[in-house]
Design a protein around this motif. Structure first.
Motif, mmCIF file in Angstrom:
data_model
loop_
_atom_site.group_PDB
_atom_site.id
_atom_site.type_symbol
_atom_site.label_atom_id
_atom_site.label_comp_id
_atom_site.label_asym_id
_atom_site.label_seq_id
_atom_site.Cartn_x
_atom_site.Cartn_y
_atom_site.Cartn_z
ATOM 1 N N ALA A 62 0.817 -1.215 0.000
ATOM 2 C CA ALA A 62 0.000 0.000 0.000
ATOM 3 C C ALA A 62 0.853 1.267 0.000
ATOM 4 N N TRP A 63 2.126 1.150 0.346
ATOM 5 C CA TRP A 63 3.010 2.320 0.397
ATOM 6 C C TRP A 63 4.453 1.808 0.341
ATOM 7 N N VAL A 64 5.302 2.584 -0.334
ATOM 8 C CA VAL A 64 6.723 2.223 -0.420
ATOM 9 C C VAL A 64 7.540 3.405 0.075
ATOM 10 N N GLY A 65 8.427 3.159 1.022
ATOM 11 C CA GLY A 65 9.239 4.221 1.611
ATOM 12 C C GLY A 65 10.527 4.447 0.838
ATOM 13 N N ASP A 66 10.870 5.743 0.699
ATOM 14 C CA ASP A 66 12.102 6.101 -0.020
ATOM 15 C C ASP A 66 13.183 6.581 0.945
ATOM 16 N N GLY A 67 13.019 6.273 2.234
ATOM 17 C CA GLY A 67 13.972 6.757 3.235
ATOM 18 C C GLY A 67 13.342 7.853 4.085
ATOM 19 N N THR A 68 12.172 8.343 3.654
ATOM 20 C CA THR A 68 11.422 9.312 4.465
ATOM 21 C C THR A 68 10.056 8.682 4.771
ATOM 22 N N ASP A 69 9.233 9.427 5.514
ATOM 23 C CA ASP A 69 7.876 8.902 5.773
ATOM 24 C C ASP A 69 6.839 9.596 4.894
ATOM 25 N N ARG A 70 7.286 10.199 3.799
ATOM 26 C CA ARG A 70 6.371 10.922 2.912
ATOM 27 C C ARG A 70 5.246 10.008 2.402
ATOM 28 N N GLY A 71 4.025 10.409 2.646
ATOM 29 C CA GLY A 71 2.868 9.650 2.154
ATOM 30 C C GLY A 71 2.422 8.521 3.072
ATOM 31 N N LEU A 72 3.201 8.236 4.112
ATOM 32 C CA LEU A 72 2.872 7.086 4.965
ATOM 33 C C LEU A 72 1.551 7.284 5.708
ATOM 34 N N ARG A 73 1.385 8.473 6.302
ATOM 35 C CA ARG A 73 0.152 8.694 7.077
ATOM 36 C C ARG A 73 -1.083 8.630 6.188
ATOM 37 N N ASP A 74 -0.960 9.186 4.986
ATOM 38 C CA ASP A 74 -2.103 9.134 4.053
ATOM 39 C C ASP A 74 -2.457 7.686 3.734
ATOM 40 N N ALA A 75 -1.422 6.882 3.473
ATOM 41 C CA ALA A 75 -1.669 5.472 3.132
ATOM 42 C C ALA A 75 -2.285 4.738 4.316
ATOM 43 N N LEU A 76 -1.775 5.009 5.520
ATOM 44 C CA LEU A 76 -2.327 4.350 6.718
ATOM 45 C C LEU A 76 -3.799 4.712 6.901
ATOM 46 N N ALA A 77 -4.112 6.015 6.715
ATOM 47 C CA ALA A 77 -5.496 6.467 6.911
ATOM 48 C C ALA A 77 -6.416 5.910 5.818
ATOM 49 N N THR A 78 -5.898 5.867 4.568
ATOM 50 C CA THR A 78 -6.710 5.363 3.460
ATOM 51 C C THR A 78 -7.099 3.912 3.683
ATOM 52 N N TRP A 79 -6.119 3.123 4.094
ATOM 53 C CA TRP A 79 -6.369 1.678 4.143
ATOM 54 C C TRP A 79 -6.779 1.161 5.515
ATOM 55 N N PHE A 80 -6.323 1.846 6.583
ATOM 56 C CA PHE A 80 -6.558 1.262 7.915
ATOM 57 C C PHE A 80 -7.270 2.210 8.875
ATOM 58 N N GLY A 81 -7.930 3.219 8.319
ATOM 59 C CA GLY A 81 -8.765 4.101 9.121
ATOM 60 C C GLY A 81 -8.011 5.286 9.686
ATOM 61 N N PRO A 82 -8.755 6.273 10.207
ATOM 62 C CA PRO A 82 -8.121 7.489 10.720
ATOM 63 C C PRO A 82 -7.246 7.192 11.939
ATOM 64 N N PRO A 83 -6.250 8.075 12.182
ATOM 65 C CA PRO A 83 -5.395 7.871 13.369
ATOM 66 C C PRO A 83 -6.228 7.952 14.645
ATOM 67 N N ASN A 84 -5.754 7.326 15.699
ATOM 68 C CA ASN A 84 -6.568 7.153 16.904
ATOM 69 C C ASN A 84 -7.206 8.422 17.452
ATOM 70 N N HIS A 85 -6.466 9.520 17.573
ATOM 71 C CA HIS A 85 -7.058 10.697 18.234
ATOM 72 C C HIS A 85 -8.092 11.394 17.355
ATOM 73 N N GLU A 86 -8.119 11.067 16.024
ATOM 74 C CA GLU A 86 -9.109 11.698 15.147
ATOM 75 C C GLU A 86 -10.347 10.827 14.962
ATOM 76 N N LYS A 87 -10.351 9.669 15.590
ATOM 77 C CA LYS A 87 -11.488 8.760 15.391
ATOM 78 C C LYS A 87 -12.775 9.355 15.940
ATOM 79 N N PRO A 88 -13.874 9.263 15.181
ATOM 80 C CA PRO A 88 -15.134 9.773 15.731
ATOM 81 C C PRO A 88 -15.518 8.979 16.977
ATOM 82 N N THR A 89 -16.168 9.656 17.920
ATOM 83 C CA THR A 89 -16.479 8.986 19.186
ATOM 84 C C THR A 89 -17.813 8.258 19.158
ATOM 85 N N ASP A 90 -18.710 8.570 18.175
ATOM 86 C CA ASP A 90 -20.036 7.933 18.180
ATOM 87 C C ASP A 90 -19.977 6.517 17.644
#
Ligand SMILES: Cc1cc2nc3c(=O)[nH]c(=O)nc-3n(C[C@H](O)[C@H](O)[C@H](O)COP(=O)(O)OP(=O)(O)OC[C@H]3O[C@@H](n4cnc5c(N)ncnc54)[C@H](O)[C@@H]3O)c2cc1C
Length: 238
Positions: A210-238
């Motif tokens: 889903a993501w390939v690193g080039d030595g930086t974390d560029r694009g990693l968070r977007d890929a994580l959110a796209t495929w595995f849901g929003p990061p924990n603190h942004e998760k809706p509470t309902d």
């Protein structure tokens, strides 16, 4: 019979395997692509049911798997046609056999038949993106490990081959395993041959990158959110 469902999903009903596509058994691919359908869908369905990901994740099932089914249908129709007994088809079959005695066509055809050339369209980038990760022999802190063994838990894996601890995925730590490892060999993919070694790869539970690193974390968070849901603190509470 050669038939494919126009849509693999109608609200709460999802189709996989022969319910979604049927074709001649020539070439022995039906069960394989049915299992691939299920492996593509299973983790997405689980994430949607658990509320980890939005329902739109399920749309990627149709986008990724429908073209694969269509391709197998086309291939089996061609193989069925080649098996007709008349003189012209025999001439065509012999011409095909000649072509397949050459290295490049044979490798391509074998990669298609085995499904090992499948690349889901996850955008432009490194050749690994959207393809199945190879089963490499890694060295981890707990000893030698194969990549496919890391997938046994049916969880995504961030495989970090660079500086240990370099990639921060703390906000997805409950859903994504991070594995720091070393790998000394080459990266060889069916059809493509040797490719540039990545510094890190984010592997979905179905084994696709889903993501390939080039030595930086560029694009990693977007890929994580796209495929595995929003990061924990942004998760809706309902
Ligand atoms: C001769 C032949 C050779 C083949 N060779 C190969 C090969 O070499 N390699 C390969 O990959 N594939 C091969 N295939 C294809 C493979 O067998 C199928 O693609 C695969 O079995 C499909 O699996 P499935 O679970 O999607 O469907 P099925 O195996 O058809 O399973 C569906 C199940 O649902 C059940 N069912 C149906 N209706 C209901 C109902 N209303 N309620 C409850 N249960 C129901 C059925 O009884 C059946 O058990 C071959 C097929 C044939 C016919």
């Amino acid at each position: 019979m050669t038939r494919q469902a126009a849509s693999y999903r109608e609200r709460r009903v999802l189709l996989a395997g022969d319910a979604a596509h049927v074709h001649s058994p020539v070439g022995g691919q039906g069960l394989n692509i049915g299992v691939q359908d299920a492996v593509n869908l299973g983790w997405k369905l689980a994430q949607v049911v658990h509320g980890t990901s939005p329902e739109s994740l399920l749309d990627t099932y149709q986008a990724e798997r429908h073209p694969i089914g269509a391709r197998v249908l086309k291939l089996t129709m061609a193989q069925t046609a080649l098996n007709r007994g008349d003189e012209r088809t025999t001439a065509l079959r012999e011409t095909m056999s000649d072509l397949l005695s050459m290295d490049e066509p044979r490798k391509r055809y074998a990669a298609t038949m085995s499904g090992l050339d499948i690349r889901y369209d996850l955008g432009e980038g490194h050749p690994l993106l959207g393809r199945r990760v190879p089963d490499l022999d890694l060295v981890t802190a707990s000893g030698p490990q194969r990549v496919f063994t890391l997938l046994h838990q049916a969880l995504p894996v961030l495989l970090n081959l660079g500086e240990p601890g370099a990639l921060d995925i703390a906000r997805w730590a409950d859903r994504v395993q991070r594995v720091d490892a070393r790998y000394a060999g080459g990266w060889e993919l069916p059809v493509l041959g040797m490719i540039a070694a990545p510094c890190a790869v984010l592997i979905r539970p179905d084994g696709h990158v889903a993501w390939v690193g080039d030595g930086t974390d560029r694009g990693l968070r977007d890929a994580l959110a796209t495929w595995f849901g929003p990061p924990n603190h942004e998760k809706p509470t309902d």
